[in-house]
Motif scaffolding. Sequence first.
Motif, PDB file in Angstrom:
ATOM      1  N   LEU A 140      58.627  47.335  88.663  1.00 56.22           N
ATOM      2  CA  LEU A 140      59.105  46.400  89.685  1.00 56.22           C
ATOM      3  C   LEU A 140      59.245  47.049  91.058  1.00 56.22           C
ATOM      4  CD1 LEU A 140      59.597  44.768  87.100  1.00 56.22           C
ATOM      5  CD2 LEU A 140      61.846  44.164  87.960  1.00 56.22           C
ATOM      6  N   GLY A 141      58.846  48.301  91.165  1.00 60.37           N
ATOM      7  CA  GLY A 141      58.882  48.995  92.450  1.00 60.37           C
ATOM      8  C   GLY A 141      60.276  49.264  92.970  1.00 60.37           C
ATOM      9  N   ASN A 148      56.061  47.259  94.279  1.00 61.37           N
ATOM     10  CA  ASN A 148      56.131  46.293  93.176  1.00 61.37           C
ATOM     11  C   ASN A 148      54.711  46.039  92.666  1.00 61.37           C
ATOM     12  OD1 ASN A 148      55.870  43.288  92.288  1.00 61.37           O
ATOM     13  ND2 ASN A 148      58.058  43.704  92.114  1.00 61.37           N
ATOM     14  N   HIS A 149      54.465  46.309  91.384  1.00 61.40           N
ATOM     15  CA  HIS A 149      53.107  46.289  90.860  1.00 61.40           C
ATOM     16  C   HIS A 149      52.447  44.926  90.971  1.00 61.40           C
ATOM     17  CE1 HIS A 149      53.681  50.159  88.238  1.00 61.40           C
ATOM     18  NE2 HIS A 149      54.032  50.313  89.499  1.00 61.40           N
ATOM     19  N   VAL A 150      53.203  43.867  90.723  1.00 59.25           N
ATOM     20  CA  VAL A 150      52.628  42.527  90.821  1.00 59.25           C
ATOM     21  C   VAL A 150      52.223  42.231  92.260  1.00 59.25           C
ATOM     22  CG1 VAL A 150      53.107  40.057  90.591  1.00 59.25           C
ATOM     23  CG2 VAL A 150      53.799  41.643  88.779  1.00 59.25           C
ATOM     24  N   HIS A 435      58.626  35.832  86.575  1.00 60.90           N
ATOM     25  CA  HIS A 435      58.155  34.862  87.568  1.00 60.90           C
ATOM     26  C   HIS A 435      58.956  34.911  88.864  1.00 60.90           C
ATOM     27  CE1 HIS A 435      61.525  33.006  85.601  1.00 60.90           C
ATOM     28  NE2 HIS A 435      61.463  31.893  86.310  1.00 60.90           N
ATOM     29  N   ARG A 436      59.930  35.866  88.960  1.00 63.85           N
ATOM     30  CA  ARG A 436      60.790  35.898  90.130  1.00 63.85           C
ATOM     31  C   ARG A 436      60.900  37.267  90.799  1.00 63.85           C
ATOM     32  NH1 ARG A 436      65.658  32.755  87.145  1.00 63.85           N
ATOM     33  NH2 ARG A 436      65.116  30.580  87.634  1.00 63.85           N
ATOM     34  N   HIS A 437      60.682  38.351  90.063  1.00 66.51           N
ATOM     35  CA  HIS A 437      61.043  39.673  90.592  1.00 66.51           C
ATOM     36  C   HIS A 437      60.282  40.035  91.858  1.00 66.51           C
ATOM     37  CE1 HIS A 437      57.388  41.805  89.283  1.00 66.51           C
ATOM     38  NE2 HIS A 437      57.464  41.134  88.150  1.00 66.51           N
ATOM     39  N   GLY A 442      64.123  38.149  94.309  1.00 64.31           N
ATOM     40  CA  GLY A 442      63.925  39.062  93.183  1.00 64.31           C
ATOM     41  C   GLY A 442      63.858  40.511  93.617  1.00 64.31           C
ATOM     42  N   LEU A 443      63.220  40.765  94.745  1.00 65.17           N
ATOM     43  CA  LEU A 443      63.143  42.137  95.254  1.00 65.17           C
ATOM     44  C   LEU A 443      64.524  42.664  95.626  1.00 65.17           C
ATOM     45  CD1 LEU A 443      59.963  41.670  97.469  1.00 65.17           C
ATOM     46  CD2 LEU A 443      60.114  43.130  95.439  1.00 65.17           C
TER      47      LEU A 443
END
Length: 457
Positions: A140-141, A148-150, A435-437, A442-443
Amino acid sequence: MTPPASRNAVASYREHCSIRDLYQSLLRAPEDALGSAAAFLEAQLSQQNADDDELPADPQRWADWLENRARRSADAYAEYLRERREGAPRQHFANRSHALHFLQAIAPTKQVDGAWLYGVLDHWSDSRLLPLLHICLEELGHGNPARNHVLVYQRLLHSLGCDTPPELSDAHYLQGTLQLALGYLADDYLPEVLGYNLGYELPPLHLMITSYELRELGIDPEYFRLHITIDNAASGHGRKALQALEANLPQLADRDAFLRRVHAGYRLNGAGLSNREILQGFNLDAEVVAMLERKRPFARQMHDDRARIGGRTVNQWLAGPGRMGEFLAALQRQGWIKRHQDPGHSRLWNLVSGDSVAMFGVFNPYERQLLHDWIAGDWSEPSPRNPWSGSEKTVADDAPIRSEFAAEERALLNELSTLSPRNRMQRLVALMAPHRHWTPAGLLATRIYTDKLGIEP
């Protein structure tokens, strides 16, 4: 086309629900899909073949096994580099459009990166799970949008003009759905999560080759390079995965049953489409024809009738399905396309490429790349200056861009100030869901959670 092995993996669940639908449900409304997720997970666990499991049965051998895996990957990569220096062709990507096809095909998995560990975030006080918490927060970075990988993968697709999801089969969604199911059902499937995590964090030969070849093709390899560094077996995710397994081995309960479940989870890494199957599933001729067929219904009656190609007007060629391969052949015969030459020599290419051409905007960047590579064929384009080699790459600032997220951050901070310490942590975990991070809230939740645990980013 879905390979037979993957068709078998999908079949047992399809009678109840499509895997793609379950994937979307777990991202949209996970609380309503947990029953289906459990059924899906059980179906996949039951299909794994124990003979495909290379993880040693004796946990005492795991450390040596992990070290040997790392050594074999390093040796294989060194051999790959030697062969490339001696003139061997790329192993993964025949051309740039092949690479773009691959990046889109694996997107359902990469868009939920780290999801299989989501369930451990609820157990922040359990020291046995601390290595998994470290891995999850790195995926999640630590709340940094540049790590953040996504988000890194989303930015990659966007930069390539590949952010419109293509039509993919259920098999393409299988690994991502497994990761979501494991993440939401971790309380019931912890041994499987531990086994899956170990398999996923093994030293990544395919990532090293992918990164090298993307860089050759002028595509930013940062997402893959990021995983190469953190998935190392010495101090990275591979080592942490092993530490988590060792910390959670039962001392009083049935250890054999626990280990059987760990092995079953490990084998889930082989479910669905492999990278090799996705790479081998690309056929440039078929992709170009399919792309034109998808666009055909929108282009009917959009052309004038001045030009006739192979005895037909363009509108006549586009009037019905199944003619695009024949249309391309007619364009070649009439000189509109000159295969195996610089595409700039082809009249068709000069109508679609550029800022002020007649067909500007008709084809997106991926579609233009398909057409370019198909026309070029055996012609070798001079190597462009690589924008991703060494120090020329500009790394995004590690500091969160607070000005853009101010409203969301203020709302979250105000809400958290009204909650008890435990409820505050639970609220943070809810905002760190798959679906939120990667959203502004989320961050921030991830940064606060990381700080509460005293974990150094």
